[in-house]
Design a protein around this motif. Structure first.
Motif, PDB file in Angstrom:
ATOM      1  N   THR A  83       0.832  -1.198   0.000  1.00 53.64           N
ATOM      2  CA  THR A  83       0.000   0.000   0.000  1.00 53.64           C
ATOM      3  C   THR A  83       0.871   1.254   0.000  1.00 53.64           C
ATOM      4  O   THR A  83       0.593   2.221  -0.719  1.00 53.64           O
ATOM      5  CB  THR A  83      -0.928   0.001   1.229  1.00 53.64           C
ATOM      6  N   TYR A  84       1.918   1.261   0.797  1.00 58.72           N
ATOM      7  CA  TYR A  84       2.799   2.424   0.897  1.00 58.72           C
ATOM      8  C   TYR A  84       3.586   2.643  -0.396  1.00 58.72           C
ATOM      9  O   TYR A  84       3.896   3.780  -0.769  1.00 58.72           O
ATOM     10  CB  TYR A  84       3.756   2.262   2.071  1.00 58.72           C
ATOM     11  N   ASP A  85       3.924   1.543  -1.076  1.00 56.99           N
ATOM     12  CA  ASP A  85       4.674   1.667  -2.326  1.00 56.99           C
ATOM     13  C   ASP A  85       3.778   2.099  -3.480  1.00 56.99           C
ATOM     14  O   ASP A  85       4.201   2.865  -4.345  1.00 56.99           O
ATOM     15  CB  ASP A  85       5.342   0.329  -2.674  1.00 56.99           C
ATOM     16  N   SER A  86       2.545   1.583  -3.519  1.00 59.22           N
ATOM     17  CA  SER A  86       1.672   1.848  -4.654  1.00 59.22           C
ATOM     18  C   SER A  86       0.932   3.167  -4.536  1.00 59.22           C
ATOM     19  O   SER A  86       0.483   3.715  -5.551  1.00 59.22           O
ATOM     20  CB  SER A  86       0.642   0.709  -4.797  1.00 59.22           C
ATOM     21  N   MET A  87       0.761   3.682  -3.340  1.00 57.33           N
ATOM     22  CA  MET A  87      -0.043   4.894  -3.136  1.00 57.33           C
ATOM     23  C   MET A  87       0.804   5.942  -2.422  1.00 57.33           C
ATOM     24  O   MET A  87       0.447   6.444  -1.361  1.00 57.33           O
ATOM     25  CB  MET A  87      -1.310   4.561  -2.333  1.00 57.33           C
ATOM     26  N   ARG A  88       1.972   6.283  -3.031  1.00 52.51           N
ATOM     27  CA  ARG A  88       2.921   7.209  -2.405  1.00 52.51           C
ATOM     28  C   ARG A  88       2.347   8.617  -2.258  1.00 52.51           C
ATOM     29  O   ARG A  88       2.826   9.395  -1.426  1.00 52.51           O
ATOM     30  CB  ARG A  88       4.215   7.261  -3.226  1.00 52.51           C
ATOM     31  N   GLN A  89       1.349   8.949  -3.083  1.00 51.75           N
ATOM     32  CA  GLN A  89       0.758  10.275  -2.997  1.00 51.75           C
ATOM     33  C   GLN A  89      -0.291  10.374  -1.890  1.00 51.75           C
ATOM     34  O   GLN A  89      -0.679  11.487  -1.529  1.00 51.75           O
ATOM     35  CB  GLN A  89       0.103  10.642  -4.339  1.00 51.75           C
ATOM     36  N   GLU A  90      -0.736   9.226  -1.371  1.00 51.69           N
ATOM     37  CA  GLU A  90      -1.840   9.213  -0.401  1.00 51.69           C
ATOM     38  C   GLU A  90      -1.419   8.758   0.995  1.00 51.69           C
ATOM     39  O   GLU A  90      -2.047   9.150   1.972  1.00 51.69           O
ATOM     40  CB  GLU A  90      -2.966   8.290  -0.901  1.00 51.69           C
ATOM     41  N   ILE A  91      -0.379   7.941   1.088  1.00 53.13           N
ATOM     42  CA  ILE A  91      -0.002   7.382   2.382  1.00 53.13           C
ATOM     43  C   ILE A  91       1.507   7.181   2.429  1.00 53.13           C
ATOM     44  O   ILE A  91       2.149   6.866   1.409  1.00 53.13           O
ATOM     45  CB  ILE A  91      -0.736   6.053   2.635  1.00 53.13           C
ATOM     46  N   GLY A  92       2.066   7.384   3.601  1.00 53.09           N
ATOM     47  CA  GLY A  92       3.504   7.182   3.738  1.00 53.09           C
ATOM     48  C   GLY A  92       3.915   7.092   5.193  1.00 53.09           C
ATOM     49  O   GLY A  92       3.185   7.501   6.093  1.00 53.09           O
ATOM     50  N   TYR A  93       5.144   6.571   5.401  1.00 50.25           N
ATOM     51  CA  TYR A  93       5.688   6.476   6.756  1.00 50.25           C
ATOM     52  C   TYR A  93       7.167   6.809   6.691  1.00 50.25           C
ATOM     53  O   TYR A  93       7.814   6.727   5.632  1.00 50.25           O
ATOM     54  CB  TYR A  93       5.472   5.088   7.352  1.00 50.25           C
ATOM     55  N   ARG A  94       7.719   7.166   7.839  1.00 51.99           N
ATOM     56  CA  ARG A  94       9.164   7.346   7.969  1.00 51.99           C
ATOM     57  C   ARG A  94       9.550   7.156   9.422  1.00 51.99           C
ATOM     58  O   ARG A  94       8.714   7.328  10.330  1.00 51.99           O
ATOM     59  CB  ARG A  94       9.586   8.713   7.448  1.00 51.99           C
ATOM     60  N   VAL A  95      10.841   6.824   9.627  1.00 57.27           N
ATOM     61  CA  VAL A  95      11.388   6.617  10.969  1.00 57.27           C
ATOM     62  C   VAL A  95      12.482   7.641  11.183  1.00 57.27           C
ATOM     63  O   VAL A  95      13.426   7.751  10.363  1.00 57.27           O
ATOM     64  CB  VAL A  95      11.935   5.193  11.140  1.00 57.27           C
ATOM     65  N   LEU A  96      12.368   8.384  12.285  1.00 61.12           N
ATOM     66  CA  LEU A  96      13.342   9.427  12.632  1.00 61.12           C
ATOM     67  C   LEU A  96      14.108   9.018  13.864  1.00 61.12           C
ATOM     68  O   LEU A  96      13.567   8.344  14.757  1.00 61.12           O
ATOM     69  CB  LEU A  96      12.628  10.755  12.892  1.00 61.12           C
ATOM     70  N   ASP A  97      15.395   9.461  13.907  1.00 66.83           N
ATOM     71  CA  ASP A  97      16.151   9.234  15.137  1.00 66.83           C
ATOM     72  C   ASP A  97      15.912  10.398  16.082  1.00 66.83           C
ATOM     73  O   ASP A  97      15.090  11.275  15.812  1.00 66.83           O
ATOM     74  CB  ASP A  97      17.630   9.031  14.820  1.00 66.83           C
ATOM     75  N   ALA A  98      16.649  10.397  17.195  1.00 68.17           N
ATOM     76  CA  ALA A  98      16.450  11.436  18.206  1.00 68.17           C
ATOM     77  C   ALA A  98      16.799  12.820  17.690  1.00 68.17           C
ATOM     78  O   ALA A  98      16.326  13.828  18.241  1.00 68.17           O
ATOM     79  CB  ALA A  98      17.267  11.117  19.461  1.00 68.17           C
ATOM     80  N   SER A  99      17.591  12.882  16.618  1.00 66.83           N
ATOM     81  CA  SER A  99      17.989  14.173  16.046  1.00 66.83           C
ATOM     82  C   SER A  99      17.121  14.555  14.857  1.00 66.83           C
ATOM     83  O   SER A  99      17.464  15.475  14.100  1.00 66.83           O
ATOM     84  CB  SER A  99      19.455  14.109  15.612  1.00 66.83           C
ATOM     85  N   ALA A 100      16.043  13.842  14.646  1.00 68.11           N
ATOM     86  CA  ALA A 100      15.097  14.115  13.547  1.00 68.11           C
ATOM     87  C   ALA A 100      15.680  13.805  12.195  1.00 68.11           C
ATOM     88  O   ALA A 100      15.225  14.334  11.175  1.00 68.11           O
ATOM     89  CB  ALA A 100      14.592  15.537  13.617  1.00 68.11           C
ATOM     90  N   ASN A 101      16.656  12.934  12.155  1.00 66.82           N
ATOM     91  CA  ASN A 101      17.200  12.469  10.887  1.00 66.82           C
ATOM     92  C   ASN A 101      16.385  11.277  10.401  1.00 66.82           C
ATOM     93  O   ASN A 101      16.039  10.394  11.190  1.00 66.82           O
ATOM     94  CB  ASN A 101      18.672  12.089  11.029  1.00 66.82           C
ATOM     95  N   VAL A 102      16.115  11.230   9.110  1.00 63.62           N
ATOM     96  CA  VAL A 102      15.304  10.157   8.552  1.00 63.62           C
ATOM     97  C   VAL A 102      16.159   8.904   8.412  1.00 63.62           C
ATOM     98  O   VAL A 102      17.202   8.918   7.724  1.00 63.62           O
ATOM     99  CB  VAL A 102      14.735  10.557   7.187  1.00 63.62           C
ATOM    100  N   ALA A 103      15.714   7.818   9.052  1.00 63.89           N
ATOM    101  CA  ALA A 103      16.453   6.551   8.974  1.00 63.89           C
ATOM    102  C   ALA A 103      15.774   5.565   8.028  1.00 63.89           C
ATOM    103  O   ALA A 103      16.419   4.673   7.475  1.00 63.89           O
ATOM    104  CB  ALA A 103      16.587   5.934  10.370  1.00 63.89           C
ATOM    105  N   LEU A 104      14.453   5.687   7.853  1.00 66.60           N
ATOM    106  CA  LEU A 104      13.698   4.770   6.993  1.00 66.60           C
ATOM    107  C   LEU A 104      12.450   5.504   6.521  1.00 66.60           C
ATOM    108  O   LEU A 104      11.796   6.184   7.310  1.00 66.60           O
ATOM    109  CB  LEU A 104      13.315   3.500   7.769  1.00 66.60           C
ATOM    110  N   THR A 105      12.142   5.412   5.212  1.00 65.74           N
ATOM    111  CA  THR A 105      10.971   6.116   4.696  1.00 65.74           C
ATOM    112  C   THR A 105      10.399   5.374   3.498  1.00 65.74           C
ATOM    113  O   THR A 105      11.128   4.631   2.819  1.00 65.74           O
ATOM    114  CB  THR A 105      11.316   7.568   4.301  1.00 65.74           C
TER     115      THR A 105
END
Length: 457
Positions: A83-105
């Motif tokens: 769902t996240y791959d096919s509907m990138r304009q409608e839904i998404g997730y990301r993982v941030l570290d303590a410094s607000a750096n993106v580790a996974l999106t």
């Protein structure tokens, strides 16, 4: 058929059940309206709450590599990652570290506004616009090997509306339908049973009222068990019965007094006529006096037969009473050349519970009536069975349309030998009713069959 339908529609039970169904229907409509209003007016709140729950569930399934960095989710989320791959304009997730750096999106950086990188508790739920589309988001912390990570999930409003319309509303509709069915049938059954129990005293009172007759005017309806709303009606009915009883007693007393008072002057008039010298009108006067005397006597008998307290019930051999009545009328039968025949006793015929004197009067009147119509040279047959007694003659009988008139007071048949008062069979009917018997008349072809039937106890 129309009367039965009208009675059904005017039934108190039907009206209460109809009111119950109307109330249930209105309640269901209000529930549906309130649910739709809640969904419409609080869609933002519900969406954010759902987002927070979904984000927390996704955070609990986050997986890390050997270095402690997030790399994806466990296998239970494999079927949903597309769902996240096919509907990138409608839904998404990301993982941030303590410094607000993106580790996974799952999306590029343009999907997220800069201010959503903050992960304080005040921003655990958030909203933002992307290309004019409202987005709902939520943040959930994840602790792993002493380090805190923050999972953020964002979904467009139009995608959430699509999911709510496709999944939430049908489930809510099914719940409302199920609740409505339970409310209608379960509570409806309870209401039906309770109404039946509540209305049972009314049915009993109705049956008691229907059983009241001129012989039981002293009876009264019991108001102790009926609903309080009906008690005034029952009390009013009892007062009406009291007035009826008083009027009936007054009428009966007047009838008995008048008949008794007539007997003495009639006897004196007869004595004076008999002392008169023979004259052309003497016999006619004697016949008139005899007729009036008979009427007065039968009025007295009718009054006595109408009063239940005048009866003294005991076991009586009907055959013995029938023989006594036949012997009493034997001279009258010989005078008109008619034989009175008593059928042989049948096996199993036992005694009847009756007032002997009243039973004798009944049989005597039946035989007298038959003697008035039986042709010369014929017989009158008395047949006694276990639960019936019949008297039949072989006379001209009675037309079918006249059968109902036989027991009417003062009605006389066209084939009588004398000018009776027309009260004999009426007295018989009163005696029969007082004993709980049924007196009926049938055409015998030829003749007439009068049958007395009793119910088995």
């Amino acid at each position: 058929m129309r009367c039965a339908r009208s009675t059904w529609l005017s039934s108190l039970r039907f009206k209460v059940l109809l009111a119950y169904i109307a109330g249930v229907t209105l309640s269901i409509l209000l529930i549906v309206s309130a649910a739709l209003a809640l969904v419409t007016s609080q869609s933002d709140i519900l969406s954010v709450m759902n987002m927070a729950e979904r984000t927390q569930e996704l955070a609990e399934k986050l997986q890390f590599d050997a270095d402690g960095r997030p790399v994806g989710f466990d296998r239970s989320e494999t079927d949903r990652i597309w769902t996240y791959d096919s509907m990138r304009q409608e839904i998404g997730y990301r993982v941030l570290d303590a410094s607000a750096n993106v580790a996974l999106t799952s999306t590029d950086a343009s999907f997220w506004p800069a201010n959503t990188s903050e992960h304080s508790e005040d921003h655990a739920r958030f909203k933002f616009e992307r290309q004019g589309i409202l987005m709902y988001g939520a943040t959930a912390p994840v602790e792993h090997d002493g380090q805190t990570w923050f999972l953020q999930l964002a979904v467009s409003e139009r995608l959430m509306d699509l999911f709510h319309g496709a999944f939430a509303l049908p489930f809510m509709g099914a719940g409302i339908v199920l609740f409505s069915l339970v409310l209608l049938f379960v509570f409806g059954a309870c209401a039906y049973v309770i109404l039946g129990y509540t209305l049972k005293p009314l049915r009993e009172v109705s049956e008691s009222a229907a059983a009241i007759s001129p012989r039981s005017l002293h009876s009264r309806l019991q108001a102790s068990s009926v609903p309080s709303e009906v008690v005034p009606l029952v009390d009013s009915f009892n007062r009406v019965l009291q007035r009826l009883e008083n009027g009936y007693r007054t009428q009966q007393e007047f009838l008995a007094t008048a008949a008794h008072e007539l007997k003495t002057p009639l006897a004196l008039i007869r004595a004076q006529i008999e002392l008169m010298e023979n004259s052309p009108g003497r016999n006619a006067l004697l016949n008139d006096v005899a007729h009036m005397t008979r009427q007065a006597q039968q009025l007295l008998l009718l009054t006595e037969a109408s009063e239940a307290q005048n009866y003294l019930f005991a076991e009586v051999e009907v055959a013995d009473v029938a023989k006594e009545a036949i012997d009493y009328l034997q001279r009258m039968a010989e005078a008109v050349d008619v034989r009175l025949v008593l059928a042989e006793d049948r096996p199993g015929v036992g005694p009847w519970q009756a007032d002997r004197s009243a039973l004798f009067t009944l049989l005597k009147n039946l035989l007298e009536n038959a003697l008035q119509h039986a042709p010369r040279g014929t017989e009158i047959r008395v047949d006694i069975g276990r639960d019936h007694l019949s008297v039949r003659d072989w006379g001209p009988g009675v037309d079918r349309e006249q059968l109902p008139q036989l027991f009417v007071r003062f009605w006389r048949g066209p084939h009588r030998r004398d000018h009776g008062a027309g009260l004999g069979l009426t007295i018989c009917r009163e005696i029969a009713q007082a004993h709980g018997w049924t007196l009926s008349a049938k055409r015998a072809e030829p003749g007439l069959l009068l049958q007395l039937s009793r119910r088995e106890h």
